[in-house]
Design a protein around this motif. Structure first.
Motif, PDB file in Angstrom:
ATOM      1  N   TRP A 191       0.736  14.429  -1.116  1.00 41.08           N
ATOM      2  CA  TRP A 191       0.816  13.972  -1.784  1.00 41.08           C
ATOM      3  C   TRP A 191       1.675  12.112  -1.716  1.00 41.08           C
ATOM      4  CZ3 TRP A 191      -0.053  14.443  -6.473  1.00 41.08           C
ATOM      5  CH2 TRP A 191      -0.474  15.542  -7.607  1.00 41.08           C
ATOM      6  N   PRO A 192       2.167  12.110  -0.641  1.00 40.77           N
ATOM      7  CA  PRO A 192       2.433  10.583  -0.266  1.00 40.77           C
ATOM      8  C   PRO A 192       0.899  10.055  -0.051  1.00 40.77           C
ATOM      9  CG  PRO A 192       3.906  11.756   1.359  1.00 40.77           C
ATOM     10  CD  PRO A 192       3.272  12.898   0.458  1.00 40.77           C
ATOM     11  N   THR A 193      -0.628  10.536   0.429  1.00 41.51           N
ATOM     12  CA  THR A 193      -1.406   9.834   0.302  1.00 41.51           C
ATOM     13  C   THR A 193      -1.666   9.806  -1.494  1.00 41.51           C
ATOM     14  OG1 THR A 193      -1.521  10.536   2.342  1.00 41.51           O
ATOM     15  CG2 THR A 193      -3.762  10.082   0.991  1.00 41.51           C
ATOM     16  N   VAL A 194      -1.880  10.076  -2.228  1.00 41.68           N
ATOM     17  CA  VAL A 194      -2.196  10.545  -3.499  1.00 41.68           C
ATOM     18  C   VAL A 194      -1.856   9.851  -4.061  1.00 41.68           C
ATOM     19  CG1 VAL A 194      -2.869  11.637  -5.647  1.00 41.68           C
ATOM     20  CG2 VAL A 194      -3.574  13.090  -3.386  1.00 41.68           C
ATOM     21  N   LEU A 195      -0.250   9.564  -3.818  1.00 45.62           N
ATOM     22  CA  LEU A 195       0.375   8.500  -5.244  1.00 45.62           C
ATOM     23  C   LEU A 195       0.061   7.213  -4.882  1.00 45.62           C
ATOM     24  CD1 LEU A 195       3.736  10.583  -5.005  1.00 45.62           C
ATOM     25  CD2 LEU A 195       2.522  10.448  -6.583  1.00 45.62           C
ATOM     26  N   LEU A 253      -4.417   1.974  -9.942  1.00 48.38           N
ATOM     27  CA  LEU A 253      -3.467   1.564 -11.693  1.00 48.38           C
ATOM     28  C   LEU A 253      -3.202  -0.046 -10.723  1.00 48.38           C
ATOM     29  CD1 LEU A 253      -0.597   3.531 -11.950  1.00 48.38           C
ATOM     30  CD2 LEU A 253      -2.967   3.629 -12.966  1.00 48.38           C
ATOM     31  N   LEU A 254      -3.080  -0.069  -9.674  1.00 47.14           N
ATOM     32  CA  LEU A 254      -2.562  -1.910  -9.025  1.00 47.14           C
ATOM     33  C   LEU A 254      -3.993  -2.853  -9.548  1.00 47.14           C
ATOM     34  CD1 LEU A 254       0.641  -1.367  -7.484  1.00 47.14           C
ATOM     35  CD2 LEU A 254       0.433  -2.082  -9.544  1.00 47.14           C
ATOM     36  N   ILE A 255      -4.919  -1.806  -8.548  1.00 44.87           N
ATOM     37  CA  ILE A 255      -6.216  -3.204  -7.784  1.00 44.87           C
ATOM     38  C   ILE A 255      -7.593  -2.513  -8.082  1.00 44.87           C
ATOM     39  CG2 ILE A 255      -7.290  -3.660  -5.490  1.00 44.87           C
ATOM     40  CD1 ILE A 255      -4.239  -3.046  -3.911  1.00 44.87           C
ATOM     41  N   SER A 256      -7.767  -1.685  -7.935  1.00 42.25           N
ATOM     42  CA  SER A 256      -9.650  -1.805  -9.170  1.00 42.25           C
ATOM     43  C   SER A 256      -9.319  -1.693 -10.046  1.00 42.25           C
ATOM     44  CB  SER A 256      -9.776  -0.226  -8.330  1.00 42.25           C
ATOM     45  OG  SER A 256      -9.258   1.027  -9.299  1.00 42.25           O
ATOM     46  N   HIS A 313     -10.734   7.935  -1.181  1.00 43.45           N
ATOM     47  CA  HIS A 313     -10.554   6.803  -1.552  1.00 43.45           C
ATOM     48  C   HIS A 313      -9.051   6.410  -1.116  1.00 43.45           C
ATOM     49  CE1 HIS A 313     -12.367   8.108  -5.567  1.00 43.45           C
ATOM     50  NE2 HIS A 313     -11.884   9.960  -4.955  1.00 43.45           N
ATOM     51  N   PRO A 314      -9.083   4.857  -0.751  1.00 39.01           N
ATOM     52  CA  PRO A 314      -7.894   3.969  -0.067  1.00 39.01           C
ATOM     53  C   PRO A 314      -6.726   4.055  -1.034  1.00 39.01           C
ATOM     54  CG  PRO A 314      -9.381   2.298  -1.339  1.00 39.01           C
ATOM     55  CD  PRO A 314      -9.848   4.109  -1.540  1.00 39.01           C
ATOM     56  N   THR A 315      -5.698   4.150  -0.276  1.00 42.56           N
ATOM     57  CA  THR A 315      -4.000   3.948  -0.534  1.00 42.56           C
ATOM     58  C   THR A 315      -3.776   2.468  -0.908  1.00 42.56           C
ATOM     59  OG1 THR A 315      -3.368   3.406   1.739  1.00 42.56           O
ATOM     60  CG2 THR A 315      -3.476   5.592   0.293  1.00 42.56           C
ATOM     61  N   TRP A 316      -3.011   2.383  -2.025  1.00 40.38           N
ATOM     62  CA  TRP A 316      -3.147   1.074  -2.545  1.00 40.38           C
ATOM     63  C   TRP A 316      -2.091  -0.179  -0.369  1.00 40.38           C
ATOM     64  CZ3 TRP A 316       2.111  -1.899  -1.210  1.00 40.38           C
ATOM     65  CH2 TRP A 316       2.066  -2.949  -1.566  1.00 40.38           C
ATOM     66  N   ALA A 317      -2.187   0.989   0.374  1.00 40.50           N
ATOM     67  CA  ALA A 317      -1.690   0.068   1.689  1.00 40.50           C
ATOM     68  C   ALA A 317      -2.603  -0.206   2.367  1.00 40.50           C
ATOM     69  CB  ALA A 317       0.052   0.754   2.129  1.00 40.50           C
ATOM     70  N   ALA A 365      -4.173  -3.565   3.450  1.00 43.91           N
ATOM     71  CA  ALA A 365      -3.633  -3.854   5.316  1.00 43.91           C
ATOM     72  C   ALA A 365      -5.147  -4.456   5.254  1.00 43.91           C
ATOM     73  CB  ALA A 365      -3.767  -2.412   5.665  1.00 43.91           C
ATOM     74  N   ASN A 366      -6.067  -3.666   4.684  1.00 44.67           N
ATOM     75  CA  ASN A 366      -7.579  -4.445   4.708  1.00 44.67           C
ATOM     76  C   ASN A 366      -7.812  -5.719   4.610  1.00 44.67           C
ATOM     77  OD1 ASN A 366      -8.181  -1.801   6.440  1.00 44.67           O
ATOM     78  ND2 ASN A 366      -8.783  -0.694   4.378  1.00 44.67           N
ATOM     79  N   ARG A 367      -7.512  -5.881   3.888  1.00 47.17           N
ATOM     80  CA  ARG A 367      -7.805  -7.902   2.916  1.00 47.17           C
ATOM     81  C   ARG A 367      -6.872  -8.419   3.665  1.00 47.17           C
ATOM     82  NH1 ARG A 367      -7.768 -10.179  -2.249  1.00 47.17           N
ATOM     83  NH2 ARG A 367      -8.656 -11.630  -1.942  1.00 47.17           N
ATOM     84  N   GLN A 368      -5.406  -7.866   4.466  1.00 48.79           N
ATOM     85  CA  GLN A 368      -5.259  -9.826   5.167  1.00 48.79           C
ATOM     86  C   GLN A 368      -5.495  -9.278   6.802  1.00 48.79           C
ATOM     87  OE1 GLN A 368      -1.159  -7.532   5.355  1.00 48.79           O
ATOM     88  NE2 GLN A 368      -0.877  -8.258   2.837  1.00 48.79           N
ATOM     89  N   ARG A 369      -6.119  -8.270   6.694  1.00 47.90           N
ATOM     90  CA  ARG A 369      -6.787  -8.098   8.464  1.00 47.90           C
ATOM     91  C   ARG A 369      -8.099  -8.818   8.552  1.00 47.90           C
ATOM     92  NH1 ARG A 369     -10.298  -4.735  10.865  1.00 47.90           N
ATOM     93  NH2 ARG A 369      -9.878  -3.228   8.942  1.00 47.90           N
ATOM     94  N   ASN A 370      -9.082  -8.544   7.322  1.00 49.96           N
ATOM     95  CA  ASN A 370     -10.056  -9.727   7.686  1.00 49.96           C
ATOM     96  C   ASN A 370     -10.850  -9.740   6.322  1.00 49.96           C
ATOM     97  OD1 ASN A 370     -11.245  -6.769   6.273  1.00 49.96           O
ATOM     98  ND2 ASN A 370     -11.973  -5.632   8.190  1.00 49.96           N
TER      99      ASN A 370
END
Length: 263
Positions: free
Chosen positions: A59-63, A70-73, A247-251, A255-260
């Motif tokens: 559930w942590p990953t699914v949440l 909701l917040l990004i895609s 599917h990617p999580t918000w975190a 993290a990927n956006r900040q890294r590359n």
């Protein structure tokens, strides 16, 4: 319906889930060959989908995936509409609804009613798009190849969002699309063709799938032509680790956006 004289009398059946990619794919194939029938399954309910995903991922990953949606895609999808329209117009994609007189609804691609309908239609090739995993009993119910367009380079990027994950992994050399035979695994069938995409500054998570579909349509047409002629040839899989992506999580996205800078 317009069909190539070369394949007159041959039957192409599209086995699909509902959605825009199915509409676009149908019209592209129909203009090239003529599609005999479209069998459309009822999607798995969101509640059931989340429950199954939680059983596999926790559930942590699914949440985290829900938060990403909701917040990004979701916002990205809304702001990317002009780019999506631009791509559809530039590549002459037809996203009109499926023709009702050739569309057959089934509860699931794995239901007995779907098998019965496939056997009744007796297709020469089945083109798959956006369905749940197809059971072996369905794949062996008719003596013809099942061909799928996958939004990722298999077997390295199986599952979903293969283009995004390749870029997030600094692996632009494997950011692309595959056309492959369908087997009972998840994107594990023999590879017919693959192509890369080159997203531009205006592209992001919500436009990569359309870029992949655009790159994949010529490959799919060639694969269907080969299937109808009985001349499908498979190519070796690219070297690398086979992995199933979700599917990617918000975190993960942040993290990927900040890294590359992957959007």
């Amino acid at each position: 319906m317009s069909a190539s004289a070369e394949f007159a009398g041959k039957k192409i059946v599209l086995l699909a889930g509902p959605g825009e990619s199915t509409d676009i794919l149908f019209h592209a194939l129909d203009a090239e060959f003529g599609v005999h029938r479209i069998i459309v399954e009822t999607p798995v309910s969101q509640k059931q989908l989340l429950k199954r995903r939680a059983e596999k991922l926790g559930w942590p990953t699914v949440l985290g995936q829900i938060a990403f949606k909701l917040l990004i895609s979701g916002p990205l999808g809304r702001t990317s509409q002009p780019r999506l329209r631009e791509l559809k117009q530039a590549h002459h994609l037809n996203d009109q609804p499926l023709p009702a007189d050739r569309t057959i609804s089934v509860s699931s691609v794995n239901a007995p009613e779907c098998i019965a309908k496939l056997q009744e239609l007796n297709p020469d090739v089945v083109v798959v798009n956006g369905t749940r995993i197809i059971a072996k009993r369905v794949l062996t119910s008719v003596p013809c190849p099942f061909v799928n367009t996958h939004a990722g380079i298999t077997p390295l990027y199986r599952g979903v969002h293969g283009g995004y994950w390749a870029l997030a992994n600094d692996d632009a050399a494997h950011c692309g699309v595959s056309v492959h035979l369908v087997d009972a695994g998840i994107d594990t069938g023999g590879i017919i063709a693959q192509a890369l995409i080159e997203p531009g500054p205006a592209d992001n998570f919500t436009t990569y799938p359309l870029l992949q579909l655009i790159a994949g349509l010529p490959l799919l047409k060639d694969a269907v032509r080969a299937a109808l002629a009985g001349t499908i040839q498979l190519r070796p899989a690219p070297e690398g680790q086979s992995r199933l992506w979700s599917h990617p999580t918000w975190a993960e996205y942040r993290a990927n956006r900040q890294r590359n800078g992957t959007r």
